[in-house]
Structure formats: structure tokens, C-alpha cells
Scaffold this active site. Structure first.
Site: not given
Ligand code: COA
Length: 692
Positions: A142, A155, A381, A596
């Protein structure tokens, strides 16, 4: 102090604020109070304990309050990072480029070489700091960036379209919103926000909460070469807080505490009505100074120093820099209010002819309340990530949604001093600077190619049923969409939260994995591949993406590590190393696809601009049965087109679903056939068993 405290007793909130600031300002805290506020001081005490200050506990502050400090961000192994870097880049480079890079990387990582030296310095740094990458990352991501904040960096969250029947409705909405902000700020001041815990991959870990405390207390000060993220100092006796309300490009100070009393919603509405009247007074109109904050950062730093020559301007700037947040009362923007238009209006305000001057981009939180119901929040941000913004915004919207009866009906009758208009002394030089900023913003407005698409065919429940991570699946679909659109894979950024660690921000999941590349090629060019083969490649791509995600969120990704090594080399005056001069390193940091996940539990969506001139910003919000995509690019790039990319993405999502469905159906048919061929065997067994 004791005498003073007794005086404050009749205002519990003030007393807590006073105590908290007192504790923060002492080097050694000897807490020997038997104070009913103690519970609300817990997190402040914990923070000071973590800083190594001595705290003598009382009965009301028991050890159960002392949470374990979060772990520190680890430094990944050098060889792992270098190997991973090569495997991430191989398919994004020509053979010649790759061979050159491989040699450079091997030399960098050679035993006793420069890589090892930097790695050992980085390890020292990690031992001496709460988070070894925080400053490097903040500057790189940034503060060093000279591009204008709107579209390029800030954003926005777009709220559901509001249906304001009369002009006063939008002011009621704003009053309600401000009152929610004040309530939320009280939680922040008391440090009693419940801790967040990770969901999804590696769920359950406690997350760092630091970003929340910057929501309403920081400011991005422009600098000639680098900006500064200023955090408000906590003073022993805090000053009364205020909000800046922008209306018709004018800025007004709305004190939220008058005569030791916080304004309620009715008071706020009264004050907002006064502001609208004052803003309408054409004789008093001042130039749209806010436009200067939409300029490039170096340009704005220069304009700011010109402004600062006048004491009137210094006072006005000071009021804006110390406010809690901005509330921008926007004029109606035009007849067509689709999701896409609303997203654009949030990102740039529509330029000078619309609400582009009704902003102050340095402030982290700017709530937009449009007379036409186009509402949202734009964020600077550098202070926090989208997830923290979503949590705060959802708190505010949940206070408001479904409770129209809660909306203030009548304005307050109490006599409150009128809000103050901020004054500006504008020389011809400043007028020129404003015109120049307005022109650039207008070009930005014309250039932004936005496309918000609600994909309704399915959502994350379908993906979970395939036993796949929804996030990994969507990332693979984005790779497929991009490849179909452009016929090549490109460096891709996906933000991964590092909040499992002290002062954790984000690292990058490099979603353009070799496995995703193999899959997208099979889907687009592999006419001879069978569904089974494609399915195997899909599973490989999802597994690779999921593993990278796990690496990233546990602090083992490569981008922050390489950045740390690069910055240390710079600090050690090693000159620009081959490793970081290499074309491949530059390509690796050209994020043509910047993605993202920003999920919400309230109806709203996030959007942002591309990070390179020929790239896409692609934000997605997966819901149970649909996914919202906000795709952005620039019209003046010959290479990109948001609508075309969205079309390819949608086709990709449908193709992957069809592939899953076909393979599931084939599997079920095979199972059934197996079952049928086994049936006679059972009969035979029965016959045999029944034989006399
Ligand atoms: N089978 C069935 N369900 C699964 C699965 C599988 N193989 N793998 C994951 N899931 C489920 C999870 O249990 C979770 O369930 P929930 O909705 O009940 O919690 C859901 O699917 C979502 O999981 P997943 O899609 O794997 O993603 P995540 O939530 O772990 O997100 C990231 C991954 C990378 C997005 C997250 O770790 C992250 O870092 N988020 C921050 C992003 C960010 O900073 N954004 C803003 C930037 S400004």
C-alpha cells in the site's frame, strides 16, 4: 487521579476510556483497583501484559482473562520457497526464460550464498519482532504505491438498494448508521469485541483482532515517496469524538458528544437536517477540496503541503484526519441503478459531475448514503482487510435490517449547536490542482469496466456435495474462465488470511497452479480427453489449490518470504540482486488476475479495481445457492473485457458442474451395473443354500 476518577464516576463510558488510556500510557501498570469496570478493562490489560508490562492483578481480573498470545508468523524454509517459486512459474514462462530463472534461483539458494545469509537475517528479524513481514508488506502493498486510491486500491462494499421514499428517509438511514457506528466504537473502545475464530480450512483457531482497532482510529497520510498509516494516539483524557459529514462536496463537523452526552438517533437526524440546509446555501459553497484526495498519492502529498500553508486549511485537515469516519450524503446519480452501476459509484463516486468530490479517500471508513438509495462503504485498505470490514458492516446492517420501526421518526427537539462547515482558503494554485485532480478522476470514471454478475445456477452447497472446497473450486473456475478468454495462464493473486498470527495480514495463494493449467487445457483443447480423465485433472487442480491455501494460511507461502528477503537485501545495501531483477520475478508480481473471496452473511457484495493496467479484479462472494462475482478491468486495455471474462467464467462454472454431474451419473450407473451383476450371484448363493 483518584479525585479525578470520582468526578468521572457518573459517566461509566468516560471512566473506562480514561482508565484504559491511563493504563496504556504507563510504563508499568500496578493495577490495584477494586473497580466495577475491571471486566471491561480486561483486553486492555491483556494487551499490556503481552507488551511485557507488569500488571498486578486484583480479584476481579482473574487469570482466565489472560489469553495465550497468538503465535508469531513463521519464516518458511528457504529451499521450500525457492522450489515452490520455480514450480509456480514454470508454466507461466517460456522455456528460455525458465532456464535462466532456474540458474539464478540455484545460485541464490546455493550453500553459503546470498540466499542463506538473507535467510539467517530474516530469522533474526522474526525473533526480534512480533511480525517480521508486517512493515515490509504494508509498504510494498500500500504505502509505497503512488497510484490514486479510488478504484486502484480502495475496495467498496455495496449495500442492498434502499428504497427511500422521501429525502428525509436517507437522513434517517444515515442517523441510524451513525448511531450503529457509535455503538460499535464503544465495543472497540472497551476492547470487548468477541474474538474471531477461523472457519473453513483449518477451522477453529483464534484470529488476531488488531485490524478492528484501526477501523475508526487511523488515517493514511499522503507522502511524497511513501504514505504513512497514522494511528491515533490514545491520550489520557480523550477529546470528544466527531464524524465528518460530506454533502454537496462540503465537509461538516458533526460532534457526536455534546455536553458529555452522546447524541441519540433523533439528535443525529436533527444535525443531519441542519447540514443538508447549510450545504444547500449556495453563497457559502466552497470548492470541492475532497477531489484532491482522489489524485495520485505524490500529487496529493504536494497539494496537501500547499493547503497546509494556510492556518484555516490546517485546522480543517486536522478535523478530518482525527474524525471517526466520513458519512457522505450523496445526490441521486441517475436513473439506472444496476448492481454494476452501484459498484462503480461506490468505487469512484461518478466523478465531479456526480459525487466524486463528496469523498475523502484517506480516511479508512467512508459510508455512502445516496439520496437514490445507492449506499455502501468505501475503505482505505492499508489499515485492514475486507473480512474485518465485512464484520463491522454486517454488525451495522444487522442493527438496521428488518427494523423500519426502529428508524427514527421525528427529529430531536433539543437545542443542539449547529454542526460546523469546514473552511478552506483556496489560492488559484489550489483551484488548478483541484481541476487537474477532477480531470484524472473523470478519466478513471470513463476507464473503469465493471461487471457484477450474480451466478444463480448453483452455489457452495453443490460444490460441498462434490466433496470439494468451494473456494478452491471457484479459483479453478476462474483459471478456466481466464484461459478460455485469453488462451494463456497468468500470475494470479488470491488473498489468504494470516490472522492466525500476531499482527497477521495476508499472503498470496498462487492459484495459477500447474495442475489447474493441465485441467484448463484438457477442458478447452483436449477434445480427446474422456470425462474420467478430465475429472482426474479437476481433482488434481482442486487438491493443489487446497494444499496451497493451507500453506498460505499457515504462513508458508512464498510471496511474503521473497518480499522479506528482497527488502532485507535492500536494507543491507546489497544492490538489486539478480534474483529480484529477473524478468520472471517481475512477471510473477504482475497479477493480471487479482482475486479475493469476500463472503457475507447479509445481502451485500464487495468490489475493487484491477491491480495492473491489463488485468482483472475478481472478487467473489459464495452463497449457498449462488455466487456473486464483481469483475473489473480497464476499457483502455486492448487485452481485457469484463463482460467477456464473465461470460467465459460462467461457461467454465457450467462446464465444471456438467463434468461433475456426468461423472457422478457414470459412477452411479457403474455401481448399479455392479449391483445388477452381483444380483444373480446372490440368487445362486440362496439357491445353493436352500439345496437340501
Ligand atoms: N468437502 C466438503 N466441504 C468442504 C470441503 C470439502 N472437501 N472443503 C471445504 N469445505 C467447506 C468448509 O468446511 C467450509 O464450510 P462452512 O461454510 O460451513 O464454514 C466451506 O466449505 C468453505 O471452505 P473453503 O471453500 O475451503 O474456503 P475457506 O472458507 O477455508 O476460505 C480462504 C479459504 C483462502 C478464502 C480463507 O482461508 C481466507 O484466507 N480468507 C480471507 C480472504 C481475504 O482476506 N479476503 C479479503 C481480502 S481484502
Amino acid at each position: 487521579n483518584v479525585v479525578f476518577l470520582q468526578k468521572l464516576r457518573n459517566d461509566r463510558n468516560l471512566e473506562i476510556k480514561y482508565l484504559r488510556n491511563l493504563i496504556d500510557s504507563l510504563n508499568i501498570c500496578l493495577i490495584a483497583l477494586r473497580n466495577p469496570c475491571m471486566g471491561r478493562l480486561t483486553s486492555c490489560l491483556v494487551k499490556n501484559l503481552e507488551k511485557g508490562k507488569l500488571v498486578m492483578r486484583t480479584e476481579s481480573f482473574s487469570s482466565r482473562h489472560v489469553l495465550q498470545a497468538l503465535p508469531k508468523l513463521p519464516v518458511p524454509n528457504l529451499k521450500d520457497t525457492l522450489d515452490r517459486y520455480l514450480s509456480c512459474m514454470k508454466h507461466l514462462l517460456t522455456e528460455e526464460q525458465f532456464n535462466k530463472t532456474q540458474n539464478i534461483v540455484t545460485q541464490f539458494g546455493a550453500p553459503g550464498g546470498v540466499g542463506e545469509l538473507l535467510q539467517s537475517k530474516l530469522t533474526d528479524r522474526s525473533e526480534n519482532m512480533a511480525n517480521w513481514v508486517y512493515d515490509y508488506w504494508l509498504n510494498d502493498m500500500y504505502l509505497n504505491n503512488r497510484l490514486a486510491l479510488p478504484v486502484n486500491s480502495s475496495p467498496a462494499m455495496v449495500f442492498p438498494q434502499q428504497n427511500f421514499k422521501a429525502p428525509i428517509d436517507s437522513l434517517r438511514f444515515a442517523a441510524h448508521l451513525i448511531s450503529g457506528v457509535l455503538e460499535y466504537k464503544t465495543h472497540l473502545d472497551d476492547r470487548n469485541l468477541p474474538a474471531d475464530y477461523a472457519r473453513g480450512q483449518l477451522a477453529g483457531t483464534r484470529l488476531c483482532m488488531e485490524q478492528y482497532y484501526r477501523l475508526f482510529t487511523s488515517y493514511r497520510l499522503p507522502g511524497p515517496e511513501r504514505d504513512t498509516l497514522v494511528a491515533q494516539e490514545s491520550s489520557v483524557m480523550p477529546e470528544p469524538e466527531h464524524i465528518i459529514v460530506a454533502c454537496k462536496n462540503q465537509f461538516f463537523v458533526l460532534d457526536v458528544m455534546i455536553n458529555f452526552r452522546q447524541l441519540n438517533q433523533r439528535d443525529l437526524l436533527t444535525q443531519l437536517e441542519k447540514i443538508v440546509k447549510m450545504a444547500d446555501n449556495e453563497e457559502e459553497q466552497l470548492p470541492p477540496i475532497g477531489l484532491l484526495t482522489s489524485d495520485g498519492r505524490t500529487e496529493w502529498a504536494e497539494s496537501r503541503s500547499v493547503l497546509m500553508r494556510e492556518s484555516t486549511n490546517r485546522d480543517s485537515l486536522d478535523m478530518i484526519e482525527r474524525c471517526l469516519c466520513l458519512v457522505c450524503l450523496d445526490d441521486a446519480s441517475g436513473p439506472e441503478l444496476s448492481d454494476t452501476t452501484r459498484a462503480m459509484l461506490m468505487l469512484h463516486g461518478g466523478g465531479l459531475t456526480k459525487n466524486g468530490g463528496n469523498r475523502w479517500y484517506d480516511k479508512p471508513m467512508q459510508f455512502i448514503v445516496g439520496a437514490d438509495g445507492c449506499c455502501g462503504v468505501v475503505c482505505e485498505h492499508s489499515a485492514f482487510e475486507g473480512i474485518v470490514l465485512v464484520q463491522c458492516t454486517e454488525y451495522l446492517l444487522k442493527c438496521m435490517i428488518g427494523s423500519p420501526s426502529k428508524l427514527v421518526r421525528a427529529a430531536s427537539v433539543s437545542e443542539l449547536p449547529a454542526p460546523r462547515r469546514l473552511r478552506w482558503k483556496c489560492t488559484p494554485e489550489i483551484h488548478k490542482l483541484i481541476t487537474s485532480a477532477a480531470d484524472k478522476l473523470q478519466r478513471m470514471v470513463k476507464n473503469l469496466d465493471m461487471n457484477v454478475h450474480k451466478f444463480h445456477d448453483y452455489g457452495k452447497e453443490f460444490i460441498k456435495k462434490q466433496k470439494m472446497s468451494p473456494d478452491a473450486y471457484i479459483q479453478v473456475a476462474l483459471q478456466l474462465g481466464f484461459y478460455r478468454c485469453h488462451g494463456r495462464p497468468v500470475s494470479t493473486y488470491e488473498s489468504a488470511s494470516l490472522r492466525r498470527f500476531q499482527q497477521g495480514r495476508v499472503d498470496n495463494i498462487r492459484s495459477a497452479t500447474p495442475e489447474a493449467f493441465a485441467f484448463v487445457k484438457a477442458m478447452t483443447e483436449g477434445k480427446n480427453s474422456t470425462s474420467v480423465e478430465k475429472m482426474e485433472l479437476l481433482k488434481g487442480a482442486i487438491t493443489a489449490q487446497t494444499s496451497y491455501t493451507r500453506l498460505a494460511i499457515t504462513g508458508m507461502a512464498i510471496d511474503n518470504h521473497l518480499l522479506g528477503l528482497r527488502e532485507l537485501a535492500h536494507e543491507m545495501k546489497m544492490g538489486k540482486l539478480e534474483m529480484f531483477k529477473d524478468e520472471a520475478y517481475l512477471i510473477s508480481n504482475q497479477f493480471i488476475l487479482s482475486t479475493s473471496q469476500v463472503p457475507t452473511t447479509v445481502e451485500m457484495f464487495c468490489c475493487y479495481g484491477p491491480v495492473v493496467p491489463n488485468g482483472y479484479g475478481a472478487c467473489y462472494n459464495p452463497q449457498s445457492d449462488h455466487i456473486i462475482f464483481s469483475v473489473s478491468s480497464f476499457h483502455n486495455s486492448q487485452q481485457t473485457c469484463s463482460a467477456e471474462f464473465v461470460k467465459c467464467l460462467v461457461q467454465g462454472l457450467r462446464d465444471i458442474r456438467d463434468l461433475c454431474n456426468k461423472c457422478n451419473a457414470d459412477c452411479a450407473a457403474t455401481e448399479e451395473r455392479k449391483g445388477q451383476t452381483q444380483e444373480p450371484k446372490k440368487e445362486v448363493r440362496l439357491l445353493l443354500a436352500n439345496r437340501p
